[in-house]
Every structure is written in C-alpha cells, then in structure tokens.
Design a protein around this motif. Structure first.
Motif, PDB file in Angstrom:
ATOM      1  N   UNK A  87      16.785  51.670 -12.337  1.00  0.00           N
ATOM      2  CA  UNK A  87      15.468  51.388 -11.772  1.00  0.00           C
ATOM      3  C   UNK A  87      14.332  51.607 -12.758  1.00  0.00           C
ATOM      4  N   UNK A  88      14.487  52.529 -13.707  1.00  0.00           N
ATOM      5  CA  UNK A  88      13.366  52.872 -14.581  1.00  0.00           C
ATOM      6  C   UNK A  88      13.313  52.052 -15.860  1.00  0.00           C
ATOM      7  N   UNK A  89      14.388  51.352 -16.177  1.00  0.00           N
ATOM      8  CA  UNK A  89      14.372  50.528 -17.383  1.00  0.00           C
ATOM      9  C   UNK A  89      13.577  49.260 -17.127  1.00  0.00           C
ATOM     10  N   UNK A  90      12.801  48.863 -18.106  1.00  0.00           N
ATOM     11  CA  UNK A  90      12.067  47.612 -17.961  1.00  0.00           C
ATOM     12  C   UNK A  90      13.047  46.459 -18.117  1.00  0.00           C
ATOM     13  N   UNK A  91      12.609  45.316 -17.718  1.00  0.00           N
ATOM     14  CA  UNK A  91      13.494  44.160 -17.866  1.00  0.00           C
ATOM     15  C   UNK A  91      13.662  43.853 -19.348  1.00  0.00           C
ATOM     16  N   UNK A  92      14.655  43.103 -19.648  1.00  0.00           N
ATOM     17  CA  UNK A  92      14.888  42.733 -21.034  1.00  0.00           C
ATOM     18  C   UNK A  92      16.181  43.294 -21.568  1.00  0.00           C
ATOM     19  N   UNK A  93      16.237  43.367 -22.868  1.00  0.00           N
ATOM     20  CA  UNK A  93      17.467  43.708 -23.546  1.00  0.00           C
ATOM     21  C   UNK A  93      18.030  45.078 -23.252  1.00  0.00           C
ATOM     22  N   UNK A  94      17.194  46.101 -23.188  1.00  0.00           N
ATOM     23  CA  UNK A  94      17.702  47.458 -22.997  1.00  0.00           C
ATOM     24  C   UNK A  94      18.350  47.608 -21.619  1.00  0.00           C
ATOM     25  N   UNK A  95      17.762  47.007 -20.609  1.00  0.00           N
ATOM     26  CA  UNK A  95      18.326  47.067 -19.254  1.00  0.00           C
ATOM     27  C   UNK A  95      19.673  46.355 -19.214  1.00  0.00           C
ATOM     28  N   UNK A  96      19.763  45.229 -19.878  1.00  0.00           N
ATOM     29  CA  UNK A  96      21.017  44.482 -19.934  1.00  0.00           C
ATOM     30  C   UNK A  96      22.091  45.291 -20.636  1.00  0.00           C
ATOM     31  N   UNK A  97      21.751  45.904 -21.765  1.00  0.00           N
ATOM     32  CA  UNK A  97      22.719  46.738 -22.485  1.00  0.00           C
ATOM     33  C   UNK A  97      23.170  47.913 -21.629  1.00  0.00           C
ATOM     34  N   UNK A  98      22.241  48.529 -20.915  1.00  0.00           N
ATOM     35  CA  UNK A  98      22.546  49.669 -20.056  1.00  0.00           C
ATOM     36  C   UNK A  98      23.578  49.260 -19.000  1.00  0.00           C
ATOM     37  N   UNK A  99      23.340  48.136 -18.349  1.00  0.00           N
ATOM     38  CA  UNK A  99      24.254  47.652 -17.313  1.00  0.00           C
ATOM     39  C   UNK A  99      25.614  47.278 -17.898  1.00  0.00           C
ATOM     40  N   UNK A 100      25.617  46.594 -19.017  1.00  0.00           N
ATOM     41  CA  UNK A 100      26.875  46.195 -19.649  1.00  0.00           C
ATOM     42  C   UNK A 100      27.683  47.418 -20.074  1.00  0.00           C
ATOM     43  N   UNK A 101      27.018  48.402 -20.624  1.00  0.00           N
ATOM     44  CA  UNK A 101      27.715  49.618 -21.055  1.00  0.00           C
ATOM     45  C   UNK A 101      28.318  50.350 -19.864  1.00  0.00           C
ATOM     46  N   UNK A 102      27.626  50.351 -18.731  1.00  0.00           N
ATOM     47  CA  UNK A 102      28.176  50.998 -17.542  1.00  0.00           C
ATOM     48  C   UNK A 102      29.417  50.250 -17.047  1.00  0.00           C
ATOM     49  N   UNK A 103      29.349  48.930 -17.040  1.00  0.00           N
ATOM     50  CA  UNK A 103      30.502  48.132 -16.609  1.00  0.00           C
ATOM     51  C   UNK A 103      31.694  48.362 -17.542  1.00  0.00           C
ATOM     52  N   UNK A 104      31.450  48.430 -18.825  1.00  0.00           N
ATOM     53  CA  UNK A 104      32.533  48.651 -19.791  1.00  0.00           C
ATOM     54  C   UNK A 104      33.098  50.069 -19.642  1.00  0.00           C
ATOM     55  N   UNK A 105      32.230  51.044 -19.415  1.00  0.00           N
ATOM     56  CA  UNK A 105      32.699  52.422 -19.207  1.00  0.00           C
ATOM     57  C   UNK A 105      33.582  52.505 -17.964  1.00  0.00           C
ATOM     58  N   UNK A 106      33.179  51.845 -16.890  1.00  0.00           N
ATOM     59  CA  UNK A 106      33.991  51.846 -15.663  1.00  0.00           C
ATOM     60  C   UNK A 106      35.333  51.167 -15.920  1.00  0.00           C
ATOM     61  N   UNK A 107      35.319  50.120 -16.702  1.00  0.00           N
ATOM     62  CA  UNK A 107      36.563  49.428 -17.021  1.00  0.00           C
ATOM     63  C   UNK A 107      37.467  50.302 -17.891  1.00  0.00           C
TER      64      UNK A 107
END
Length: 146
Positions: A87-107
C-alpha cells in the motif's frame, strides 16, 4: 414432530460446537508453527536484495502477519517507523519489483516444501516502468535473481 425437531436441533448444535472447537485447535496449531512464515520472510528479503530494489538492504527486517500474509519491510534503524508494503509503495518500478519478489519468494518456499504448484510462474513486463539505462543495477539484479 416438535420433539423430533428439537432433538435434531440439539444434534446439529452439538456438531457445530465440536467443529468450532476443532477449527480453533487447528488454527492455534497453525499459528504456533511459524517455521514456514520465517522462511518466507527470509526468501522475500533475499529476493529484494538480490534484485537490487533501491533502499533495501540485507539488514532490513520483514514482518508478515499470519492473518493476511501482507509483507511489511522495516529499515535497520529501530527508531525508524517507516513501513514499506504493497500500500505504501508508489506506482511504478519499485512496486512492481516488490510484488514480483514476493511472488518468487512464495514460489521458492513452495518448491522447498514440495507442495503442488502450477508448472510456471508468469511475470508480465516487470521492467516496463524501469529503464535499463537509468536503473541498470536493479534491472540487471532482477533478471539475475530470477
């Protein structure tokens, strides 16, 4: 007929009470074993650091609530109350990286636990908002991490 319905109602109420007790016991047992949650935190921070997400270091701290599994990232300074999360990350690249890293960590966790998974994880255009010229370190870091 009324006696039969009362008897049925008592049977149903007793079963519902037993099921609630079993559910409470299972929930308590699940929440007391945080081993996998700790691994997820470790994998998530590892992914963020390896991907070169700006402002994140290996000394930062990840917290994940077992109630909602939303990750929160805290800096290494204990006095710093700033929280980085979805919720606190602004839109753009950092938010996308944050989400992708979480998905990869869960995997990564699911692979380690040998749980059934789909055959692939699709990450669609994670670098769309990140310039490989301006953000070369995180651009390369993300692909190297993946």
């Amino acid at each position: 007929m009324v006696d039969a319905q009362r008897s049925e109602l008592e049977r149903i109420a007793a079963r519902a009470q037993r099921l609630r007790a079993e559910l409470r016991s299972a929930r308590d047992a699940a929440q007391s074993d945080v081993t996998n949650l700790e691994l997820l935190k470790t994998y998530f921070l590892d992914c963020l650091v390896r991907a070169g997400v700006p402002g994140i270091t290996a000394k930062d701290r990840v917290e994940i609530s077992s109630a909602n599994f939303d990750p929160e990232l805290y800096g290494q300074d204990q006095d710093d109350r700033a929280v980085t999360n979805f919720a606190t990350l602004s839109s753009g690249g950092k938010k996308t990286l944050f989400k992708c890293c979480f998905a990869i960590a869960a995997r990564r966790l699911a692979v380690q636990l040998e749980t059934p998974l789909p055959g692939m994880l699709i990450i669609d255009s994670p670098m769309r908002n990140i310039s490989e010229r301006e953000n070369r370190e995180q651009f390369g870091g993300f692909y190297t991490m993946v």
